[in-house]
Scaffold this active site. Structure first.
Site, short mmCIF file in Angstrom:
data_model
loop_
_atom_site.label_atom_id
_atom_site.label_comp_id
_atom_site.label_asym_id
_atom_site.label_seq_id
_atom_site.Cartn_x
_atom_site.Cartn_y
_atom_site.Cartn_z
N GLU A 371 1.13 -1.31 -0.18
CA GLU A 371 0.14 0.14 0.20
C GLU A 371 0.71 1.26 -0.23
O GLU A 371 0.39 2.27 1.19
CB GLU A 371 -0.92 0.45 1.55
CG GLU A 371 -2.02 -0.98 0.78
CD GLU A 371 -3.38 -0.69 2.14
OE1 GLU A 371 -3.68 0.18 2.21
OE2 GLU A 371 -3.64 -1.63 2.11
N GLY A 372 2.09 0.83 -0.86
CA GLY A 372 2.88 2.38 -0.83
C GLY A 372 4.24 1.99 0.49
O GLY A 372 3.54 1.56 1.31
#
Length: 394
Positions: A371-372
């Site tokens: 998620e990054g």
């Protein structure tokens, strides 16, 4: 610290803690070794109502379906096992696009099933499009009936193969770049939709990670989420809401490692006294505890900010990407530091699978990646700071 949880929120914490201690703890080593999906835990979570903790009551959940509810449940479960708990957290990631961009018919069709225990997944990442989602190669073209034909591949998809519902992003108009991305709801078993190899991972091994493969996969036009070209906006809004979930996973892992380290330091005797009496160990524990509490305070504040923002009229809402990125960045880096220090306190025993901190350190690493990455979170925070300053300067 007292975070003044509501009665409902405290009930979520207590329920999650009971499931974690009584159901997850006895099997966490088994699931880590075997790398199998924890279906029995999914059933426990569903029976306890936790699968619907973030889903509004009208769709089979309870309360207002706040992100704070998801954060509390995830943190408590991850104190025992960050991999097993992903069956809940990753399902939430796959569900949020439906909550954010779905129409009433889509919500009525899918959300009650998910609240009852159906597993979901989120399909954004591709081999050549990780941090740069706009570089995706998966395309969706319309057929004569207006339905969509998907072709392409997604990779590193959590819950893939076990999930029944998938929110997937593809380019419907590649020439428009970021504005040519659309979002779709897919179901396991659709013709032309298959799965690639299951990844053999360092950590979170109870959570399945596979490729999604689309080979002329036909998706009914009613499964388009929002409008064509709105996919990236839905993905960004999803990540704004879901990154606190990753932060909660990281926080739970860190808090669990801290508990294990404190308990071990009180029973491990060296030079005729418990190692908890040594100042070097005391300082490590103090720093670990302070970072955990700081991560919790930031995360809870961000979760409440998101929930308050969602109650506003849509035209008055603001993006919470900076704050979500801060929560994820700080909690995930804290998890790596705290679990590493926990292994250090355990000494040689901490390096052995007989003790849980070894697994906690392995599980913590993924929170700085998916998620990054931490670097992407820093980019997000800095860009938002610069934009805010530019507005003030005008």
């Amino acid at each position: 610290m007292n975070y003044f949880l509501s009665e409902e929120e405290q009930m979520i914490v207590d329920t999650a803690r009971q499931i974690a201690q009584e159901k997850m703890k006895p099997v966490r080593e088994k699931y880590d070794e075997e790398g199998t999906f924890p279906w029995d835990i999914v059933k426990e979570l569903a029976d306890a109502g936790l699968c619907g903790s973030y889903i509004p009551e009208k769709y089979g959940g309870f309360g207002d379906g706040n992100i704070m509810n998801l954060v509390l449940a995830t943190e408590e479960l991850c104190k025992v096992d960050g991999g097993v708990a992903l069956c809940l957290a990753a399902t939430a990631l796959g569900t949020l696009p439906i909550l954010i961009g779905g129409n009433e018919e889509q919500k009525q069709k899918y959300l009650p099933k998910i609240a009852a225990g159906t597993v979901a997944a989120f399909g954004l990442t591709e081999p050549s499009a990780g941090s740069d989602a706009t570089g995706m190669k998966t395309v969706a073209t319309k057929d004569a009936n207006g339905d969509y034909i998907l072709n392409g591949t997604k990779c590193f998809i959590t819950n893939a193969g076990d999930a029944e519902v998938y929110t997937v992003f593809a380019k419907t108009n590649p020439s428009r770049g970021a504005r040519g991305i659309s979002a779709f709801i897919l179901e396991k078993g659709m013709e032309g939709f298959s799965f690639g190899k299951k990844e053999n991972k360092m950590g979170i091994r109870a959570s399945s990670t596979r490729e999604l493969i689309f080979n002329n996969c036909k998706v009914p036009k009613e499964n388009l989420l929002g409008k064509e070209g709105h996919g990236l906006m839905i993905a960004q809004a999803t990540l704004d809401a879901s990154r606190p979930g990753v932060a909660a996973q990281a926080l739970g892992i860190a808090a669990g490692a801290l508990e294990e380290a404190v308990a071990y330091s009180r029973t491990r005797v060296q030079f005729g006294q418990p190692i908890s009496s040594f100042q070097a160990i005391q300082h490590m524990l103090a720093e670990m505890a302070t970072k955990v509490e700081a991560a919790r305070a930031l995360l809870y504040s961000v979760a409440r900010m998101i929930d308050d923002n969602n109650k506003k009229d849509p035209k008055d809402r603001i993006r919470t990407s900076k704050e979500s990125a801060m929560a994820k960045l700080f909690a995930s880096e804290t998890a790596m530091q705290v679990t590493t220090d926990a292994v250090q306190i355990f000494g040689g025993y901490g390096y052995c699978k007989e003790y849980p901190v070894e697994k906690m350190m392995r599980d913590a690493k993924i929170t700085t990646l998916y998620e990054g990455t931490s670097q992407i979170q820093k980019n997000e925070i800095a860009l938002n700071l610069i934009k805010e300053q530019a507005k003030i300067a005008k």
